[in-house]
Motif scaffolding. Sequence first.
Motif, PDB file in Angstrom:
ATOM      1  N   ASP A 170       0.832  -1.203   0.000  1.00 60.80           N
ATOM      2  CA  ASP A 170       0.000   0.000   0.000  1.00 60.80           C
ATOM      3  C   ASP A 170       0.868   1.255   0.000  1.00 60.80           C
ATOM      4  O   ASP A 170       2.019   1.234   0.434  1.00 60.80           O
ATOM      5  CB  ASP A 170      -0.903   0.025   1.238  1.00 60.80           C
ATOM      6  CG  ASP A 170      -2.011  -0.994   1.173  1.00 60.80           C
ATOM      7  OD1 ASP A 170      -2.322  -1.474   0.065  1.00 60.80           O
ATOM      8  OD2 ASP A 170      -2.575  -1.310   2.236  1.00 60.80           O
ATOM      9  N   GLN A 203      -2.634   4.519   2.999  1.00 59.10           N
ATOM     10  CA  GLN A 203      -3.793   4.559   2.106  1.00 59.10           C
ATOM     11  C   GLN A 203      -4.200   3.117   1.853  1.00 59.10           C
ATOM     12  O   GLN A 203      -3.527   2.378   1.136  1.00 59.10           O
ATOM     13  CB  GLN A 203      -3.460   5.265   0.798  1.00 59.10           C
ATOM     14  CG  GLN A 203      -4.652   5.386  -0.109  1.00 59.10           C
ATOM     15  CD  GLN A 203      -4.339   6.126  -1.403  1.00 59.10           C
ATOM     16  OE1 GLN A 203      -3.228   6.621  -1.604  1.00 59.10           O
ATOM     17  NE2 GLN A 203      -5.314   6.195  -2.264  1.00 59.10           N
ATOM     18  N   ASP A 206      -7.222   1.985   0.588  1.00 57.38           N
ATOM     19  CA  ASP A 206      -7.864   1.900  -0.723  1.00 57.38           C
ATOM     20  C   ASP A 206      -8.107   3.319  -1.200  1.00 57.38           C
ATOM     21  O   ASP A 206      -7.600   4.264  -0.608  1.00 57.38           O
ATOM     22  CB  ASP A 206      -9.145   1.041  -0.695  1.00 57.38           C
ATOM     23  CG  ASP A 206     -10.193   1.554   0.283  1.00 57.38           C
ATOM     24  OD1 ASP A 206     -10.355   2.786   0.411  1.00 57.38           O
ATOM     25  OD2 ASP A 206     -10.874   0.732   0.917  1.00 57.38           O
ATOM     26  N   GLU A 207      -8.884   3.496  -2.260  1.00 54.85           N
ATOM     27  CA  GLU A 207      -9.061   4.834  -2.841  1.00 54.85           C
ATOM     28  C   GLU A 207      -9.604   5.859  -1.837  1.00 54.85           C
ATOM     29  O   GLU A 207      -9.238   7.014  -1.882  1.00 54.85           O
ATOM     30  CB  GLU A 207      -9.993   4.765  -4.049  1.00 54.85           C
ATOM     31  CG  GLU A 207      -9.402   4.039  -5.234  1.00 54.85           C
ATOM     32  CD  GLU A 207      -8.178   4.735  -5.798  1.00 54.85           C
ATOM     33  OE1 GLU A 207      -8.167   5.980  -5.850  1.00 54.85           O
ATOM     34  OE2 GLU A 207      -7.216   4.036  -6.158  1.00 54.85           O
ATOM     35  N   GLN A 208     -10.487   5.426  -0.953  1.00 51.28           N
ATOM     36  CA  GLN A 208     -11.154   6.358  -0.034  1.00 51.28           C
ATOM     37  C   GLN A 208     -10.769   6.204   1.427  1.00 51.28           C
ATOM     38  O   GLN A 208     -11.142   7.018   2.253  1.00 51.28           O
ATOM     39  CB  GLN A 208     -12.678   6.178  -0.146  1.00 51.28           C
ATOM     40  CG  GLN A 208     -13.231   6.449  -1.524  1.00 51.28           C
ATOM     41  CD  GLN A 208     -13.066   7.908  -1.931  1.00 51.28           C
ATOM     42  OE1 GLN A 208     -13.259   8.797  -1.122  1.00 51.28           O
ATOM     43  NE2 GLN A 208     -12.673   8.144  -3.170  1.00 51.28           N
TER      44      GLN A 208
END
Length: 166
Positions: free
Chosen positions: A101, A125, A127-129
């Motif tokens: 990640d 991070q 994942d994207e959100q």
Amino acid sequence: LPFEAVACDDLYGRSGWLRHEMDAAGLLYMAEVPETTLVYLTRPEFGVPPPKNPLSRRRKPTQARVLSADPGLPVRQVGQLAETHFQRFPVRQTERGELDDPFAMRRVWTIRHGHVVEEWLVIRQEDEQRYSYALSNAPAETPHERLAGLKCVRHFVERANQDAKS
């Protein structure tokens, strides 16, 4: 039992007193914190403010607080700053391949149990959100790869607890 570091979730990580006690005991920690945790990008001035009017009969301030004009930032905003750079670090092998990640590491100052302390802010991070945040008392010269690894070590503790419950 011998151990390398204490890893804790944000219930314990938000406790400045606990982080202070671990640091005073010489224990390395990686403590998750909520996204609203305030940090400072420059060392804040901290202390008891002088009375506004020394001749006044009002009570003089007794509580220490941040005296600098520079406000603290929630850690989620630190992650959004242009100067916060994310880099992928390989952490461990999973059944779906290597976990790598993006992570960002910054030296920040916090107010911890009445003291201004410099700590690492480690942002992952996921994942994207979704982002997660942790504070660590690791030395300033700690390699970023090691910080990323320490940030993810709680996974094995959580797995062991889940396996024990079944």
